[in-house]
Design a protein around this motif. Sequence first.
Motif, mmCIF file in Angstrom:
data_model
loop_
_atom_site.group_PDB
_atom_site.id
_atom_site.type_symbol
_atom_site.label_atom_id
_atom_site.label_comp_id
_atom_site.label_asym_id
_atom_site.label_seq_id
_atom_site.Cartn_x
_atom_site.Cartn_y
_atom_site.Cartn_z
ATOM 1 N N ASP A 72 81.160 48.307 65.720
ATOM 2 C CA ASP A 72 81.432 49.228 64.628
ATOM 3 C C ASP A 72 80.089 49.825 64.240
ATOM 4 N N ASN A 73 79.822 51.016 64.732
ATOM 5 C CA ASN A 73 78.508 51.617 64.501
ATOM 6 C C ASN A 73 78.286 51.971 63.035
ATOM 7 N N ALA A 74 79.340 52.237 62.317
ATOM 8 C CA ALA A 74 79.198 52.563 60.895
ATOM 9 C C ALA A 74 78.727 51.345 60.097
ATOM 10 N N GLU A 75 79.066 50.158 60.612
ATOM 11 C CA GLU A 75 78.685 48.917 59.938
ATOM 12 C C GLU A 75 77.523 48.212 60.631
ATOM 13 N N ASN A 76 76.961 48.850 61.664
ATOM 14 C CA ASN A 76 75.852 48.236 62.420
ATOM 15 C C ASN A 76 76.216 46.835 62.910
ATOM 16 N N THR A 77 77.436 46.685 63.377
ATOM 17 C CA THR A 77 77.939 45.359 63.721
ATOM 18 C C THR A 77 78.578 45.341 65.102
ATOM 19 N N VAL A 78 78.316 44.266 65.833
ATOM 20 C CA VAL A 78 79.004 43.999 67.089
ATOM 21 C C VAL A 78 79.764 42.686 66.922
ATOM 22 N N TYR A 79 80.962 42.647 67.505
ATOM 23 C CA TYR A 79 81.830 41.482 67.377
ATOM 24 C C TYR A 79 82.093 40.870 68.740
ATOM 25 N N LEU A 80 82.412 39.576 68.706
ATOM 26 C CA LEU A 80 82.935 38.908 69.897
ATOM 27 C C LEU A 80 84.160 38.102 69.461
ATOM 28 N N GLN A 81 85.326 38.610 69.809
ATOM 29 C CA GLN A 81 86.565 37.894 69.534
ATOM 30 C C GLN A 81 86.809 36.936 70.685
ATOM 31 N N MET A 82 86.921 35.649 70.365
ATOM 32 C CA MET A 82 87.081 34.620 71.383
ATOM 33 C C MET A 82 88.415 33.911 71.180
ATOM 34 N N ASN A 83 89.283 34.039 72.140
ATOM 35 C CA ASN A 83 90.598 33.404 72.093
ATOM 36 C C ASN A 83 90.726 32.375 73.206
ATOM 37 N N SER A 84 91.721 31.506 73.082
ATOM 38 C CA SER A 84 91.983 30.484 74.105
ATOM 39 C C SER A 84 90.714 29.733 74.475
ATOM 40 N N LEU A 85 90.007 29.303 73.458
ATOM 41 C CA LEU A 85 88.720 28.660 73.686
ATOM 42 C C LEU A 85 88.864 27.341 74.424
ATOM 43 N N LYS A 86 87.869 27.064 75.258
ATOM 44 C CA LYS A 86 87.839 25.857 76.079
ATOM 45 C C LYS A 86 86.591 25.044 75.747
ATOM 46 N N PRO A 87 86.609 23.746 76.005
ATOM 47 C CA PRO A 87 85.398 22.945 75.742
ATOM 48 C C PRO A 87 84.157 23.495 76.451
ATOM 49 N N GLU A 88 84.336 24.083 77.609
ATOM 50 C CA GLU A 88 83.190 24.633 78.335
ATOM 51 C C GLU A 88 82.619 25.904 77.699
ATOM 52 N N ASP A 89 83.273 26.418 76.664
ATOM 53 C CA ASP A 89 82.721 27.549 75.911
ATOM 54 C C ASP A 89 81.725 27.076 74.850
ATOM 55 N N THR A 90 81.596 25.773 74.674
ATOM 56 C CA THR A 90 80.668 25.223 73.691
ATOM 57 C C THR A 90 79.235 25.618 74.042
ATOM 58 N N ALA A 91 78.557 26.231 73.085
ATOM 59 C CA ALA A 91 77.195 26.734 73.310
ATOM 60 C C ALA A 91 76.678 27.348 72.016
ATOM 61 N N VAL A 92 75.393 27.666 72.030
ATOM 62 C CA VAL A 92 74.844 28.537 70.998
ATOM 63 C C VAL A 92 74.999 29.967 71.515
ATOM 64 N N TYR A 93 75.573 30.819 70.695
ATOM 65 C CA TYR A 93 75.822 32.213 71.069
ATOM 66 C C TYR A 93 74.783 33.102 70.387
ATOM 67 N N TYR A 94 74.197 33.976 71.187
ATOM 68 C CA TYR A 94 73.129 34.853 70.720
ATOM 69 C C TYR A 94 73.519 36.315 70.873
ATOM 70 N N CYS A 95 73.188 37.079 69.891
ATOM 71 C CA CYS A 95 73.338 38.523 69.926
ATOM 72 C C CYS A 95 72.035 39.125 70.449
ATOM 73 N N HIS A 96 72.156 40.173 71.241
ATOM 74 C CA HIS A 96 70.980 40.810 71.852
ATOM 75 C C HIS A 96 71.174 42.318 71.820
ATOM 76 N N ALA A 97 70.122 43.022 71.429
ATOM 77 C CA ALA A 97 70.157 44.485 71.384
ATOM 78 C C ALA A 97 69.050 45.034 72.272
ATOM 79 N N ARG A 98 69.364 46.070 73.049
ATOM 80 C CA ARG A 98 68.333 46.658 73.909
ATOM 81 C C ARG A 98 68.491 48.171 73.972
ATOM 82 N N PHE A 99 67.342 48.857 73.921
ATOM 83 C CA PHE A 99 67.288 50.315 74.042
ATOM 84 C C PHE A 99 65.925 50.666 74.584
#
Length: 115
Positions: A72-99
């Motif tokens: 949502d560029n108006a809100e300067n926000t990026v989302y990650l919707q995660m469904n059907s989560l599995k134990p192997e999805d366990t981690a620290v999640y990081y946001c990254h921006a590049r230009f």
Amino acid sequence: QEQLVESGGGLVQPGGSLRLSCVGSRITFILYHMDWYRQAPGKERELVAEISNGGNTNYQDSVKGRFTISRDNAENTVYLQMNSLKPEDTAVYYCHARFSKLEYWGQGTQVTVSS
């Protein structure tokens, strides 16, 4: 000072859902290609999903059909919707921006999938 701040992590049971958010400040957000990475204990950081400044998306094979990245560029926000989560999805999640030669990382948010 430019920064990215993630939120939305937590503990969830297998099969559950979480939505991560990342807000960018002091950057021209609309110009940036945005990514979500994750790093599990003892493993290298890996790209999970990415979205271009034009809205094109790409996903790691293991999350296709379960995760959705959006922005949502108006809100300067990026989302990650995660469904059907599995134990192997366990981690620290990081946001990254590049230009061009500029890039920024968030501080990370912990996602734990466990019963």
